[in-house]
Design an enzyme around this catalytic site. Structure first.
Site, PDB file in Angstrom:
ATOM      1  N   ASN A 130      -2.706 -28.359 -10.076  1.00  0.00           N
ATOM      2  CA  ASN A 130      -1.253 -28.561 -10.096  1.00  0.00           C
ATOM      3  C   ASN A 130      -0.890 -30.030 -10.281  1.00  0.00           C
ATOM      4  OD1 ASN A 130      -0.385 -25.876  -9.793  1.00  0.00           O
ATOM      5  ND2 ASN A 130      -0.642 -25.959  -7.572  1.00  0.00           N
ATOM      6  N   GLU A 164      -3.337 -19.617  -3.577  1.00  0.00           N
ATOM      7  CA  GLU A 164      -4.501 -19.410  -4.439  1.00  0.00           C
ATOM      8  C   GLU A 164      -5.532 -18.488  -3.796  1.00  0.00           C
ATOM      9  OE1 GLU A 164      -5.241 -23.439  -2.349  1.00  0.00           O
ATOM     10  OE2 GLU A 164      -3.564 -22.160  -2.959  1.00  0.00           O
TER      11      GLU A 164
END
Length: 245
Positions: A130, A164
């Site tokens: 990210n 995640e």
């Protein structure tokens, strides 16, 4: 289902009552019909499980409209339930759906003395993906990861637990076969670069797994999570088995 009040053997109201013992209003819509003069039949139908009522003789157009309306209601309920139980990004079952569906599945495996496992997956260094490539790239990785799960472990009960983290309840012929499936999945993820915005993104996954436990799903998830933590603390991109850490 459409049922008349006046029928041999069992009247429509009794039939509604019996059907509701097996099928909820979310699963089946019932329309009661009657030509009886007694004005309480509509209330009795609804009280005993019908969703709608029509008095005979009725207008054919109204009959079709009532059917369409009840079908639309069932479809709307299905959409709401899907949204409540599905992860919006990956289209996998969410945490709520996983625990609802997996608990009876695990109990059945225990009862049958079947070989199975409960595993938790965590994408390694996902925050770095990210930070370096942006959150859109991170979302793309999550979608691709979900596709890999379906491809390699789609026979099991899959979910995205959140962030995640993902999970699976998977059965097989023996422990070795299950371990091999998980490890092949891990290797496939590590060796497959994901293309995004003219960039190749490499990533890996750590896995914590519990085999053939007779404990509750909640306890197995706690142990699998501890094994996952061990895998991440000891190099990542590996499988850790709960009873071997």
């Amino acid at each position: 289902m459409i049922t008349d009040l006046e029928m041999p053997v069992m009247d429509g109201i009794t039939l509604c009552n019996e059907i509701r013992k097996k099928y909820s209003r979310e699963q089946l819509a019932i329309i009661g019909i009657s030509g009886a003069i007694n004005g309480t039949h509509s209330a009795r139908f609804i009280k005993n499980g019908a969703d709608d009522f029509l008095r005979k003789p009725f207008c054919l157009e109204e009959f079709y409209c009532r059917i369409t309306q009840n079908i639309d209601n069932l479809n709307n309920i299905e959409k709401i339930q899907h949204a409540a139980n599905t992860d919006y990004l990956t289209e996998l079952p969410n945490r709520r759906a996983f625990f609802t569906n997996a608990e009876p599945c695990v109990q059945q495996y225990i009862k049958d003395k079947a070989t199975y496992c409960v595993a938790i997956f965590d994408i390694d260094f996902f925050k770095k993906v990210n930070d370096v490539h942006g959150h859109d790239a991170g979302d793309h990785i999550l979608k691709v990861f979900a596709l890999y799960l379906r491809k390699h472990l789609g026979t099991g009960l899959l979910s995205r637990l959140g962030g995640e983290e993902f999970s699976v309840v998977l059965s097989g012929t023996d422990k070795k076969e299950l371990y091999t499936k998980l490890d092949q999945f891990r290797e496939n993820v590590a060796s497959s670069a994901v293309s995004y915005a003219n960039t190749e993104i490499n990533y890996s996954v750590s896995i914590g797994v519990v085999f053939n436990s007779t404990k509750t799903l909640t306890q197995q998830m706690i142990e699998a999570d501890a094994a996952l933590y061990f895998a991440k603390e000891n190099g990542r991109n590996r499988i850790a088995v709960a009873d071997k850490i």
